[in-house]
Design an enzyme around this catalytic site. Sequence first.
Site, PDB file in Angstrom:
ATOM      1  N   TYR A  77      -0.128  -7.966  -0.988  1.00 16.96           N
ATOM      2  CA  TYR A  77      -0.916  -6.885  -1.590  1.00 16.96           C
ATOM      3  C   TYR A  77      -2.296  -7.401  -1.995  1.00 16.96           C
ATOM      4  O   TYR A  77      -3.324  -6.779  -1.707  1.00 16.96           O
ATOM      5  CB  TYR A  77      -0.170  -6.321  -2.792  1.00 16.96           C
ATOM      6  CG  TYR A  77      -0.864  -5.170  -3.465  1.00 16.96           C
ATOM      7  CD1 TYR A  77      -0.772  -3.884  -2.953  1.00 16.96           C
ATOM      8  CD2 TYR A  77      -1.600  -5.364  -4.637  1.00 16.96           C
ATOM      9  CE1 TYR A  77      -1.397  -2.812  -3.575  1.00 16.96           C
ATOM     10  CE2 TYR A  77      -2.238  -4.304  -5.260  1.00 16.96           C
ATOM     11  CZ  TYR A  77      -2.123  -3.032  -4.725  1.00 16.96           C
ATOM     12  OH  TYR A  77      -2.754  -1.974  -5.343  1.00 16.96           O
TER      13      TYR A  77
ATOM     14  N   LYS B  15      -6.100  -6.195  -0.676  1.00 12.82           N
ATOM     15  CA  LYS B  15      -7.091  -5.621  -1.578  1.00 12.82           C
ATOM     16  C   LYS B  15      -8.367  -6.458  -1.637  1.00 12.82           C
ATOM     17  O   LYS B  15      -9.457  -5.926  -1.879  1.00 12.82           O
ATOM     18  CB  LYS B  15      -6.491  -5.417  -2.977  1.00 12.82           C
ATOM     19  CG  LYS B  15      -5.405  -4.347  -3.005  1.00 12.82           C
ATOM     20  CD  LYS B  15      -5.913  -3.002  -2.480  1.00 12.82           C
ATOM     21  CE  LYS B  15      -4.889  -1.901  -2.576  1.00 12.82           C
ATOM     22  NZ  LYS B  15      -5.403  -0.588  -2.107  1.00 12.82           N
TER      23      LYS B  15
END
Length: 294
Positions: free
Chosen positions: A153, A157
């Site tokens: 994740y 990002k």
Amino acid sequence: MQISGKIAVVTGGASGIGRAIATELLARGAKVVIADIDGARAALVAAELGGGAVGVACDVADRASVEALADATESSFGPADLVFANAGVSVSGPLIDATPQALDWIFGVNVRGTWNTAAVFARRMRDTESAGHICLTGSEHSIGMQSAGMGLYTATKQAVLGMADVLRAELPANIGVSILCPGLVETELHLSKRHGPLEQDDAAAQAFGGAIMARGMPAAGIGRAAVEGVARGDFLIVTHATALAAAEARHAEVLAAFAAQAPMTAEAARYAIDQIIADVGAQWAARGAAEAGQ
């Protein structure tokens, strides 16, 4: 920027931050296309939010689906003025134990999906020379936060931050760019596997994730911050003061590394990439002009 009268698109708009952004936009007088991989839920949310909203099914990882979303927006309201590339998913677990399938899925949605959305709509804005604004949803993970078990994740990002940074350099002045970097928000992010190819977490893991997400900031405040940030023309839109310590730590670490390992000198200045590109470009242009004049 005045929000009233604008035509907006929000991906991942059927729940969480996306729904909150759509709600805020409608309250400020915009017309909104709520796009979501769950088209039925997008339509239901649009009906709940009332006039000025329509729901459209869209898989942001599929370029053709995003092109169809842009076409549907133009058919419903006209060309989009504001685009919130918000759709995103999450997987958790130690980074070195992640599977290739998990990596492909989360990068497909969070990175390729964000790029698809930004590229499709920004190209239409550029080609028609119309003013617009693109807001990508990043995370506090984009600006220095890290959490064990969230490696994939975090990687996606940080990639979104890189894309946003380059977009604002490449796009013409009539197209603004922002990146929304929220921390923990009360959303359904822990359930995102339900729309993907991976095996869903067991009931205990889902309950644990839900308990964490329930401690997050209410999504309504994030939606308000996103819309207000776009209206102001902010590049970075931050929402959680608790992320500052991580951002400061990353900044301090970068400064310390340069001070110790690569301090600026007259010799070092020779390798400034922007100046090198400008110099080589000028040389090539001069050579081309000379050859054309022969």
